[in-house]
Design a protein around this motif. Structure first.
Motif, mmCIF file in Angstrom:
data_model
loop_
_atom_site.group_PDB
_atom_site.id
_atom_site.type_symbol
_atom_site.label_atom_id
_atom_site.label_comp_id
_atom_site.label_asym_id
_atom_site.label_seq_id
_atom_site.Cartn_x
_atom_site.Cartn_y
_atom_site.Cartn_z
ATOM 1 N N LEU A 58 0.732 -1.170 -0.051
ATOM 2 C CA LEU A 58 -0.051 -0.053 0.012
ATOM 3 C C LEU A 58 0.860 1.091 -0.002
ATOM 4 C CD1 LEU A 58 -2.520 -1.109 2.794
ATOM 5 C CD2 LEU A 58 -2.943 -1.271 0.039
ATOM 6 N N SER A 59 0.220 2.573 -0.337
ATOM 7 C CA SER A 59 1.073 3.560 -0.272
ATOM 8 C C SER A 59 1.449 3.959 1.245
ATOM 9 C CB SER A 59 0.154 4.729 -0.824
ATOM 10 O OG SER A 59 -0.994 4.796 0.152
ATOM 11 N N SER A 60 2.514 4.804 1.433
ATOM 12 C CA SER A 60 2.841 5.099 2.883
ATOM 13 C C SER A 60 1.582 5.850 3.412
ATOM 14 C CB SER A 60 4.146 5.926 2.780
ATOM 15 O OG SER A 60 5.353 5.429 1.957
ATOM 16 N N LEU A 61 0.964 6.704 2.796
ATOM 17 C CA LEU A 61 -0.098 7.223 3.577
ATOM 18 C C LEU A 61 -1.238 6.263 4.221
ATOM 19 C CD1 LEU A 61 -2.049 9.871 3.869
ATOM 20 C CD2 LEU A 61 -3.036 9.447 1.631
ATOM 21 N N LEU A 62 -1.561 5.209 3.441
ATOM 22 C CA LEU A 62 -2.408 4.394 3.958
ATOM 23 C C LEU A 62 -1.703 3.549 5.198
ATOM 24 C CD1 LEU A 62 -4.296 2.641 1.098
ATOM 25 C CD2 LEU A 62 -5.126 4.109 2.603
ATOM 26 N N TYR A 63 -0.587 3.201 5.253
ATOM 27 C CA TYR A 63 -0.133 2.563 6.381
ATOM 28 C C TYR A 63 0.037 3.486 7.462
ATOM 29 C CZ TYR A 63 1.899 -1.352 3.521
ATOM 30 O OH TYR A 63 1.880 -2.570 2.494
ATOM 31 N N VAL A 64 0.159 4.923 7.223
ATOM 32 C CA VAL A 64 0.099 5.649 8.437
ATOM 33 C C VAL A 64 -1.053 5.608 9.027
ATOM 34 C CG1 VAL A 64 0.439 8.108 9.124
ATOM 35 C CG2 VAL A 64 2.153 7.169 7.647
ATOM 36 N N LEU A 65 -2.015 5.830 8.020
ATOM 37 C CA LEU A 65 -3.520 5.983 8.541
ATOM 38 C C LEU A 65 -4.000 4.749 9.398
ATOM 39 C CD1 LEU A 65 -5.130 8.004 5.638
ATOM 40 C CD2 LEU A 65 -4.485 9.019 7.784
ATOM 41 N N ILE A 66 -3.602 3.548 8.880
ATOM 42 C CA ILE A 66 -4.001 2.271 9.398
ATOM 43 C C ILE A 66 -3.421 2.162 10.555
ATOM 44 C CG2 ILE A 66 -3.823 -0.049 8.964
ATOM 45 C CD1 ILE A 66 -4.015 0.235 6.057
ATOM 46 N N PHE A 67 -2.195 2.672 10.741
ATOM 47 C CA PHE A 67 -1.618 2.593 12.311
ATOM 48 C C PHE A 67 -2.324 3.361 13.227
ATOM 49 C CE2 PHE A 67 1.113 4.684 15.398
ATOM 50 C CZ PHE A 67 1.679 3.344 15.833
ATOM 51 N N TRP A 68 -2.974 4.508 12.760
ATOM 52 C CA TRP A 68 -3.638 5.373 13.503
ATOM 53 C C TRP A 68 -4.893 4.937 14.035
ATOM 54 C CZ3 TRP A 68 -1.268 8.084 17.199
ATOM 55 C CH2 TRP A 68 0.211 8.661 16.900
ATOM 56 N N HIS A 69 -5.205 4.316 13.092
ATOM 57 C CA HIS A 69 -6.811 3.697 13.225
ATOM 58 C C HIS A 69 -6.774 2.551 14.178
ATOM 59 C CE1 HIS A 69 -10.733 1.917 11.152
ATOM 60 N NE2 HIS A 69 -10.969 2.355 12.318
ATOM 61 N N ALA A 70 -5.658 1.780 14.048
ATOM 62 C CA ALA A 70 -5.368 0.782 14.919
ATOM 63 C C ALA A 70 -5.242 1.345 16.445
ATOM 64 C CB ALA A 70 -4.202 -0.074 14.369
ATOM 65 N N VAL A 71 -4.591 2.330 16.686
ATOM 66 C CA VAL A 71 -4.375 2.977 17.852
ATOM 67 C C VAL A 71 -5.785 3.234 18.465
ATOM 68 C CG1 VAL A 71 -3.446 4.961 19.110
ATOM 69 C CG2 VAL A 71 -2.079 3.856 17.458
ATOM 70 N N VAL A 72 -6.637 4.038 17.718
ATOM 71 C CA VAL A 72 -7.739 4.129 18.069
ATOM 72 C C VAL A 72 -8.715 3.157 18.614
ATOM 73 C CG1 VAL A 72 -10.120 5.111 17.443
ATOM 74 C CG2 VAL A 72 -8.179 6.370 16.904
ATOM 75 N N LEU A 73 -8.601 1.845 17.766
ATOM 76 C CA LEU A 73 -9.268 0.692 18.114
ATOM 77 C C LEU A 73 -8.570 0.123 19.480
ATOM 78 C CD1 LEU A 73 -9.435 -1.029 14.758
ATOM 79 C CD2 LEU A 73 -11.341 -0.032 15.853
ATOM 80 N N MET A 74 -7.442 -0.097 19.628
ATOM 81 C CA MET A 74 -6.703 -0.476 20.784
ATOM 82 C C MET A 74 -6.946 0.069 22.119
ATOM 83 S SD MET A 74 -3.204 -1.904 19.304
ATOM 84 C CE MET A 74 -2.473 -0.520 18.530
ATOM 85 N N VAL A 75 -7.214 1.552 21.954
ATOM 86 C CA VAL A 75 -7.318 2.608 23.236
ATOM 87 C C VAL A 75 -8.992 2.170 23.490
ATOM 88 C CG1 VAL A 75 -7.550 4.940 24.020
ATOM 89 C CG2 VAL A 75 -5.610 4.065 22.588
ATOM 90 N N GLY A 76 -9.732 2.212 22.437
ATOM 91 C CA GLY A 76 -11.286 1.956 22.926
ATOM 92 C C GLY A 76 -11.372 0.554 23.515
#
Length: 217
Positions: A58-76
């Motif tokens: 994937l593009s680097s942009l997507l990897y960055v956004l997927i990482f932060w989405h994962a952070v949101v899910l893990m904190v939740g």
């Protein structure tokens, strides 16, 4: 070649950090069943990305956004969405009557899948034309959001009151509708602000982008 190696290096660091955060979130979550349900998308997405990395990185942009989405899910998952401390601070700042952290999650649920769908459609050559790409990306987001709400409904039927932490409605009778609305907002925000950056990264990877004559002014 140097840029590719450097990107690979940073992706490995991001993967290690994500796994560390996942372990942290699972040490003593507020509700174990809720934690499993909230981090399930990570357990699905990470193996898929690892298995497809050589064939379809994937593009680097997507990897960055997927990482932060994962952070949101893990904190939740660790706190349960209605009890995330950051959400209480936001509620106090904005004068809200409920913890809005779940809306951040649903915003990301629109923002990230919209760009994932767009990248797959463009690089696979499945769609020609910017307007149709935008339409289909939003359709994918709303389909995912609707499916997620159906899963929540199924959890509520199966678990009864035990599903309250997963649902996180906090007494809001319109929670389902507002969840889907925030996913829609996330998709629109992504498509309005990040598509040019994504186009540049796709082009650098040798992929297809919308024809120049259809680009925004």
């Amino acid at each position: 070649m140097h840029n590719h190696t450097q990107r690979h290096h940073w992706l490995l660091i991001a993967l290690g950090l994500m796994l560390a955060l996942l372990a942290w979130s699972g040490v003593q979550p507020y509700d174990r069943a809720t934690w499993w349900m909230e981090i399930a998308p990570i357990l699905i997405a990470v193996p898929v990305m690892l298995l497809s990395y050589r064939r379809f990185p994937l593009s680097s942009l997507l990897y960055v956004l997927i990482f932060w989405h994962a952070v949101v899910l893990m904190v939740g998952g660790a706190y349960s969405y209605a009890r995330v401390p950051l959400g209480f601070e936001i509620a106090q700042l904005l004068g809200l009557h409920r913890n809005p952290y779940d809306k951040i999650g649903h915003f990301f649920q629109g923002l990230v899948p919209a760009l994932v769908a767009r990248e797959i459609l463009l690089r696979g050559g499945f769609v020609q034309g910017r307007k149709m790409v935008v339409f289909l990306a939003i359709c994918v987001v709303m389909a995912i959001s609707a499916t997620y709400e159906l899963i929540e409904w199924g959890a509520a039927l199966a678990m009864g009151q035990g599903a309250d932490e997963f649902l996180g409605t906090q007494g809001d009778p319109w929670d389902t509708q507002s969840d889907m609305f925030f996913a829609l907002l996330g998709s629109v925000a992504a498509l309005l602000t990040l598509t040019r950056l994504q186009d540049r990264q796709i082009a650098a990877m040798g992929g297809k982008t919308p024809p120049p004559k259809q680009r925004d002014a």
